[in-house]
Design a protein around this motif. Structure first.
Motif, PDB file in Angstrom:
ATOM      1  N   GLU A 127       4.216  10.776  24.520  1.00  0.00           N
ATOM      2  CA  GLU A 127       4.359  10.536  25.814  1.00  0.00           C
ATOM      3  C   GLU A 127       3.561   9.370  26.227  1.00  0.00           C
ATOM      4  OE1 GLU A 127       2.081  13.646  25.114  1.00  0.00           O
ATOM      5  OE2 GLU A 127       4.251  13.968  25.350  1.00  0.00           O
ATOM      6  N   TYR A 140       8.130   2.674  28.849  1.00  0.00           N
ATOM      7  CA  TYR A 140       9.035   3.803  29.176  1.00  0.00           C
ATOM      8  C   TYR A 140       8.260   4.397  30.560  1.00  0.00           C
ATOM      9  CZ  TYR A 140      11.726   3.701  24.878  1.00  0.00           C
ATOM     10  OH  TYR A 140      12.406   3.090  24.185  1.00  0.00           O
ATOM     11  N   ARG A 141       9.292   4.584  31.577  1.00  0.00           N
ATOM     12  CA  ARG A 141       8.696   5.558  32.625  1.00  0.00           C
ATOM     13  C   ARG A 141       9.671   6.454  33.162  1.00  0.00           C
ATOM     14  NH1 ARG A 141       5.264   2.581  31.091  1.00  0.00           N
ATOM     15  NH2 ARG A 141       3.681   1.257  32.345  1.00  0.00           N
ATOM     16  N   ILE A 142       9.169   7.221  34.024  1.00  0.00           N
ATOM     17  CA  ILE A 142      10.185   8.464  34.789  1.00  0.00           C
ATOM     18  C   ILE A 142       9.897   8.237  36.224  1.00  0.00           C
ATOM     19  CG2 ILE A 142       8.288  10.060  34.452  1.00  0.00           C
ATOM     20  CD1 ILE A 142      10.532  12.003  33.666  1.00  0.00           C
ATOM     21  N   GLY A 164      12.678  11.991  38.478  1.00  0.00           N
ATOM     22  CA  GLY A 164      12.744  12.683  37.158  1.00  0.00           C
ATOM     23  C   GLY A 164      13.736  12.037  36.094  1.00  0.00           C
ATOM     24  N   ASP A 165      14.365  10.909  36.243  1.00  0.00           N
ATOM     25  CA  ASP A 165      14.946  10.034  35.586  1.00  0.00           C
ATOM     26  C   ASP A 165      14.083   9.379  34.717  1.00  0.00           C
ATOM     27  OD1 ASP A 165      17.507  10.803  36.529  1.00  0.00           O
ATOM     28  OD2 ASP A 165      17.150   9.455  38.269  1.00  0.00           O
ATOM     29  N   VAL A 166      14.430   9.326  33.327  1.00  0.00           N
ATOM     30  CA  VAL A 166      13.654   8.397  32.272  1.00  0.00           C
ATOM     31  C   VAL A 166      14.218   7.017  32.394  1.00  0.00           C
ATOM     32  CG1 VAL A 166      12.864   8.352  29.890  1.00  0.00           C
ATOM     33  CG2 VAL A 166      13.022  10.415  30.815  1.00  0.00           C
ATOM     34  N   LYS A 225      18.880   4.069  32.360  1.00  0.00           N
ATOM     35  CA  LYS A 225      18.494   5.582  32.232  1.00  0.00           C
ATOM     36  C   LYS A 225      18.644   5.720  30.725  1.00  0.00           C
ATOM     37  CE  LYS A 225      20.020   8.295  35.436  1.00  0.00           C
ATOM     38  NZ  LYS A 225      20.648   8.762  36.744  1.00  0.00           N
ATOM     39  N   GLY A 252      17.815   9.190  27.946  1.00  0.00           N
ATOM     40  CA  GLY A 252      17.735  10.800  27.646  1.00  0.00           C
ATOM     41  C   GLY A 252      18.906  11.407  27.263  1.00  0.00           C
ATOM     42  N   ALA A 309      10.834  14.391  28.564  1.00  0.00           N
ATOM     43  CA  ALA A 309      10.617  13.915  29.739  1.00  0.00           C
ATOM     44  C   ALA A 309       9.496  14.587  30.841  1.00  0.00           C
ATOM     45  CB  ALA A 309      11.986  13.796  30.573  1.00  0.00           C
ATOM     46  N   GLN A 322       6.386  12.685  32.519  1.00  0.00           N
ATOM     47  CA  GLN A 322       6.227  12.838  33.955  1.00  0.00           C
ATOM     48  C   GLN A 322       4.774  13.142  34.183  1.00  0.00           C
ATOM     49  OE1 GLN A 322       6.798  11.595  37.088  1.00  0.00           O
ATOM     50  NE2 GLN A 322       8.747  12.495  37.513  1.00  0.00           N
ATOM     51  N   ASN A 367      12.723  17.407  36.182  1.00  0.00           N
ATOM     52  CA  ASN A 367      11.528  16.524  35.928  1.00  0.00           C
ATOM     53  C   ASN A 367      10.753  15.811  37.132  1.00  0.00           C
ATOM     54  OD1 ASN A 367      11.151  17.388  33.204  1.00  0.00           O
ATOM     55  ND2 ASN A 367      13.200  16.449  32.757  1.00  0.00           N
TER      56      ASN A 367
END
Length: 158
Positions: A7, A15-17, A21-23, A30, A32, A56, A60, A86
């Motif tokens: 992570e 990469y971010r979330i 809670g969406d990657v 998006k 995942g 994920a 987070q 998430n």
């Protein structure tokens, strides 16, 4: 439990979330998928071109708590017990005990009964004796109808 820090690598790569809670992948899309264990994950390539799996909920937690998630005894928790939720408000860190207690009491009991059912149904002394005589995990498993080496190991060692 030691983690691979994938992570952290994903975050450093971009990469971010989201708070929901969406990657979000490197191109702003998006990403995942549902992993077999019920969690959301995604794949990325490291600097050597190797595929890495990332969860994920851990991304987070890394965004929210940073390096703290790597402290010994620390686990990432879903406060509502839903491994697919998430959102930032649902992710926390704590001990394994905290994590277990996040589950409703009836679910904890059901899980415990399921886990113990695998070894309770076998006469462990009989299994141990047969295994000592046969010297074979496979023969012992076949004889008693045990489907997992892990279950047999637990019976023999506990």
């Amino acid at each position: 439990m030691a983690f691979n820090r994938n992570e952290q690598k994903a975050y450093e790569k971009g990469y971010r979330i989201t708070e929901q809670g969406d990657v979000i992948g490197l191109k702003g899309e998006k990403v995942g998928y549902n992993k077999m264990n019920g969690y959301i994950g995604f794949k990325m390539r490291d600097s050597d071109g190797k595929n890495l799996g990332v969860s994920a909920h851990r991304l987070q937690a890394y965004q929210k708590f940073g390096e703290t998630i790597y402290q010994t005894g620390t686990v990432v928790r879903h406060l509502d017990g839903d491994p697919k939720n998430n959102s930032i408000d649902n992710i926390s860190i704590g001990t394994m005990r905290d994590n277990i207690l996040d589950r409703p009491a009836n679910e904890r009991l059901e899980h415990a009964l399921h886990a113990t059912s695998f070894w309770r149904k076998y006469d462990k002394d009989e299994v141990r004796k047969f295994h000592e005589e046969s010297g074979s995990y496979q023969k012992t498993m076949d004889h008693f109808g045990i489907s997992s080496k892990g279950t047999l190991h637990h019976i023999l060692k506990k």
